[in-house]
Design a protein around this motif. Structure first.
Motif, PDB file in Angstrom:
ATOM      1  N   ALA A 129       3.813 -11.039  -2.686  1.00  0.00           N
ATOM      2  CA  ALA A 129       2.849  -9.965  -2.434  1.00  0.00           C
ATOM      3  C   ALA A 129       2.110 -10.075  -1.099  1.00  0.00           C
ATOM      4  O   ALA A 129       0.895  -9.961  -1.040  1.00  0.00           O
ATOM      5  CB  ALA A 129       1.861  -9.856  -3.592  1.00  0.00           C
ATOM      6  N   PRO A 131       1.567  -8.541   2.907  1.00  0.00           N
ATOM      7  CA  PRO A 131       1.576  -7.182   3.441  1.00  0.00           C
ATOM      8  C   PRO A 131       2.755  -6.866   4.364  1.00  0.00           C
ATOM      9  O   PRO A 131       3.104  -5.690   4.501  1.00  0.00           O
ATOM     10  CB  PRO A 131       0.252  -7.073   4.200  1.00  0.00           C
ATOM     11  N   SER A 132       3.366  -7.873   4.998  1.00  0.00           N
ATOM     12  CA  SER A 132       4.423  -7.572   5.960  1.00  0.00           C
ATOM     13  C   SER A 132       5.280  -8.797   6.243  1.00  0.00           C
ATOM     14  O   SER A 132       4.897  -9.928   5.934  1.00  0.00           O
ATOM     15  CB  SER A 132       3.811  -7.100   7.289  1.00  0.00           C
ATOM     16  N   THR A 183      10.600  -5.584  -0.762  1.00  0.00           N
ATOM     17  CA  THR A 183       9.325  -4.892  -0.899  1.00  0.00           C
ATOM     18  C   THR A 183       9.322  -4.190  -2.254  1.00  0.00           C
ATOM     19  O   THR A 183      10.211  -3.390  -2.559  1.00  0.00           O
ATOM     20  CB  THR A 183       9.116  -3.879   0.239  1.00  0.00           C
ATOM     21  N   ASN A 185       6.569  -2.174  -4.821  1.00  0.00           N
ATOM     22  CA  ASN A 185       5.237  -1.563  -4.920  1.00  0.00           C
ATOM     23  C   ASN A 185       4.420  -1.761  -3.646  1.00  0.00           C
ATOM     24  O   ASN A 185       3.226  -2.031  -3.700  1.00  0.00           O
ATOM     25  CB  ASN A 185       4.488  -2.102  -6.141  1.00  0.00           C
ATOM     26  N   GLY A 186       5.076  -1.658  -2.513  1.00  0.00           N
ATOM     27  CA  GLY A 186       4.388  -1.735  -1.232  1.00  0.00           C
ATOM     28  C   GLY A 186       4.008  -3.121  -0.766  1.00  0.00           C
ATOM     29  O   GLY A 186       3.350  -3.263   0.261  1.00  0.00           O
ATOM     30  N   ARG A 187       4.389  -4.140  -1.488  1.00  0.00           N
ATOM     31  CA  ARG A 187       4.066  -5.521  -1.116  1.00  0.00           C
ATOM     32  C   ARG A 187       5.354  -6.312  -0.947  1.00  0.00           C
ATOM     33  O   ARG A 187       6.291  -6.175  -1.723  1.00  0.00           O
ATOM     34  CB  ARG A 187       3.190  -6.193  -2.174  1.00  0.00           C
ATOM     35  N   LEU A 188       5.382  -7.160   0.061  1.00  0.00           N
ATOM     36  CA  LEU A 188       6.568  -7.942   0.384  1.00  0.00           C
ATOM     37  C   LEU A 188       6.541  -9.284  -0.331  1.00  0.00           C
ATOM     38  O   LEU A 188       5.552 -10.012  -0.261  1.00  0.00           O
ATOM     39  CB  LEU A 188       6.627  -8.185   1.895  1.00  0.00           C
TER      40      LEU A 188
END
Length: 195
Positions: A129, A131-132, A183, A185-188
């Motif tokens: 989880a 961000p990038s 990725t 749910n928008g989390r890496l």
């Protein structure tokens, strides 16, 4: 789950706390890596002495190729403690990607433990989880290196729970690393499998 403890580690087929040092053969590495006064620039056998730098904070690579940057970052930290680089394990990357995609809906290292794909490797570190890709390479991998070195060798049980990422990154028995990511749910979520 990101932050100072926003990462998890796994040593061969166990949950956090199963150290590789208790296992036979190629799985029984030296643990902390440590370094050597005989290791000079350019790896073992180079000229000059190398002094391990456990406070090393090199500038993270950022070429836009996560897989290459991840391997380069692991190798930056290995160089900091006078160890030779690991080779990029491209044949393990698809499986590492599968683990990274599987784990967010199960638990950290669930894919590795269940052996959902092959080849899995001997040990796995995980950054859930984030961000990038850039934050994983610059932040998560730095935090893992900052765990070490462990106070004892072997470093099992509670010791491995605290120092396991550093131990996996600097294990002298490993020669390969496969980085994977997904990725969800928008989390890496990113993993590093060591062989």
């Amino acid at each position: 789950m990101q932050g100072s403890k926003g990462w998890l580690r796994l040593g061969l087929l166990g949950i956090v706390g199963l150290g590789c040092n208790a296992l036979p053969g190629p799985l029984n590495g030296s643990g902390s890596g440590g370094g050597s006064a005989q290791t000079g620039p350019g790896g073992p056998g180079g000229s000059g002495a190398c002094t391990p730098d456990y406070a090393c904070m090199p500038t993270a690579p950022d070429t836009g190729d996560y897989y290459a940057d991840c391997v380069a970052r692991v190798n930056q930290f290995r160089a900091c403690v006078c160890l030779p680089p690991l080779s990029r394990w491209t044949s393990g990357e698809a499986c590492a990607d599968e683990d990274a995609a599987y784990d967010p809906s199960h638990s950290a290292h669930a894919g590795f433990i269940a052996r959902i794909c092959s080849p899995e490797g001997y040990a796995q570190d995980e950054c859930p989880a984030w961000p990038s890709e850039t934050s994983v390479v610059s932040g998560c991998l730095q935090q893992m290196f900052n765990e070490g070195p462990p106070p004892t060798n072997p470093c099992d049980g509670t010791c491995f729970e605290t120092y396991g990422h550093f131990i996996n990154m600097t294990n002298t028995s490993y020669t390969l690393v496969a980085c994977g990511m997904a990725t969800v749910n928008g989390r890496l979520t990113a993993v590093q499998d060591f062989q």
